[in-house]
Every structure is written in C-alpha cells, then in structure tokens.
Design a protein around this motif. Structure first.
Motif, PDB file in Angstrom:
ATOM      1  N   ARG A   1       0.842  -1.204   0.000  1.00  0.00           N
ATOM      2  CA  ARG A   1       0.000   0.000   0.000  1.00  0.00           C
ATOM      3  C   ARG A   1       0.872   1.247   0.000  1.00  0.00           C
ATOM      4  N   LEU A   2       0.492   2.229  -0.787  1.00  0.00           N
ATOM      5  CA  LEU A   2       1.222   3.491  -0.859  1.00  0.00           C
ATOM      6  C   LEU A   2       0.997   4.278   0.420  1.00  0.00           C
ATOM      7  N   ILE A   3       2.092   4.609   1.117  1.00  0.00           N
ATOM      8  CA  ILE A   3       1.966   5.388   2.346  1.00  0.00           C
ATOM      9  C   ILE A   3       2.659   6.750   2.249  1.00  0.00           C
ATOM     10  N   ALA A   4       3.550   6.926   1.241  1.00  0.00           N
ATOM     11  CA  ALA A   4       4.227   8.215   1.095  1.00  0.00           C
ATOM     12  C   ALA A   4       4.869   8.333  -0.276  1.00  0.00           C
ATOM     13  N   VAL A   5       5.130   9.582  -0.642  1.00  0.00           N
ATOM     14  CA  VAL A   5       5.917   9.910  -1.824  1.00  0.00           C
ATOM     15  C   VAL A   5       7.006  10.862  -1.342  1.00  0.00           C
ATOM     16  N   ILE A   6       8.258  10.510  -1.617  1.00  0.00           N
ATOM     17  CA  ILE A   6       9.360  11.400  -1.261  1.00  0.00           C
ATOM     18  C   ILE A   6      10.129  11.773  -2.523  1.00  0.00           C
ATOM     19  N   VAL A   7      10.741  12.958  -2.497  1.00  0.00           N
ATOM     20  CA  VAL A   7      11.468  13.478  -3.650  1.00  0.00           C
ATOM     21  C   VAL A   7      12.828  13.981  -3.195  1.00  0.00           C
ATOM     22  N   ARG A   8      13.853  13.698  -4.010  1.00  0.00           N
ATOM     23  CA  ARG A   8      15.207  14.186  -3.725  1.00  0.00           C
ATOM     24  C   ARG A   8      15.312  15.616  -4.232  1.00  0.00           C
ATOM     25  N   LEU A   9      15.726  16.522  -3.371  1.00  0.00           N
ATOM     26  CA  LEU A   9      15.855  17.932  -3.729  1.00  0.00           C
ATOM     27  C   LEU A   9      17.137  18.127  -4.542  1.00  0.00           C
TER      28      LEU A   9
ATOM     29  N   ALA B   1      21.465  24.627   0.940  1.00  0.00           N
ATOM     30  CA  ALA B   1      22.060  23.590   1.783  1.00  0.00           C
ATOM     31  C   ALA B   1      21.211  22.319   1.855  1.00  0.00           C
ATOM     32  N   ALA B   2      19.945  22.422   1.546  1.00  0.00           N
ATOM     33  CA  ALA B   2      19.064  21.243   1.584  1.00  0.00           C
ATOM     34  C   ALA B   2      19.196  20.386   0.322  1.00  0.00           C
ATOM     35  N   ARG B   3      19.897  20.904  -0.662  1.00  0.00           N
ATOM     36  CA  ARG B   3      20.057  20.167  -1.924  1.00  0.00           C
ATOM     37  C   ARG B   3      20.681  18.799  -1.656  1.00  0.00           C
ATOM     38  N   GLY B   4      20.107  17.772  -2.270  1.00  0.00           N
ATOM     39  CA  GLY B   4      20.580  16.400  -2.091  1.00  0.00           C
ATOM     40  C   GLY B   4      19.800  15.630  -1.038  1.00  0.00           C
ATOM     41  N   GLN B   5      19.041  16.336  -0.215  1.00  0.00           N
ATOM     42  CA  GLN B   5      18.234  15.662   0.796  1.00  0.00           C
ATOM     43  C   GLN B   5      16.899  15.229   0.184  1.00  0.00           C
TER      44      GLN B   5
END
Length: 77
Positions: A25-33, A40-44
């Motif tokens: 079951r789909l519980i989340a969608v995450i994306v790499r910045l 500074a958040a780039r790559g997270q």
C-alpha cells in the motif's frame, strides 16, 4: 517497507522520487531535492505526500532513504 523509484513532475529539477509502500500500500511519496534553489538542503529527500498518518504540516527533510524509513516507521506505529 519498499521504496520504488519514480520520476515526479514537480515543475523543477527535483524529479527523482520514491513511492514508499508498506504491505503493498502506498503510504508516502518522497522526492530528492536537486534544484539549486534549495541551497544547503540540496541532495536531501523531502516528504511530498503522506497517507494514513504519514504526513506533516512542515514536510521533513531526510539525509538519506534510511532516515526517511525511520521517520515513516515512527509515524505509523
């Protein structure tokens, strides 16, 4: 927990994503910045969407997929 690679149409260069599945079951969608605008958040990794308790008013950032998995596990307990 399973992380399936997928491209996400974010309107920026942040396209590398993962569908996060639990028991099929789909519980989340995450994306790499990846966009330079993230500084500074780039790559997270960022939570783009969460379902059934896996959500947040302020989407969290994760240094890697293992960090994302630990946070998601805490949300579904």
């Amino acid at each position: 927990m399973e992380f399936q690679p997928i491209k996400v149409a974010t309107g920026s260069s942040d396209e590398e994503g993962r569908l996060v599945l639990l028991d099929g079951r789909l519980i989340a969608v995450i994306v790499r910045l990846d966009d330079e605008a993230h500084g500074a958040a780039r790559g997270q990794w960022s939570l783009e969407a969460g379902f059934n308790g896996v959500d947040s008013v302020k989407p969290p950032l994760f240094a890697n997929l293992q960090s994302a998995e630990r946070w998601i596990e805490m949300q579904i307990v």
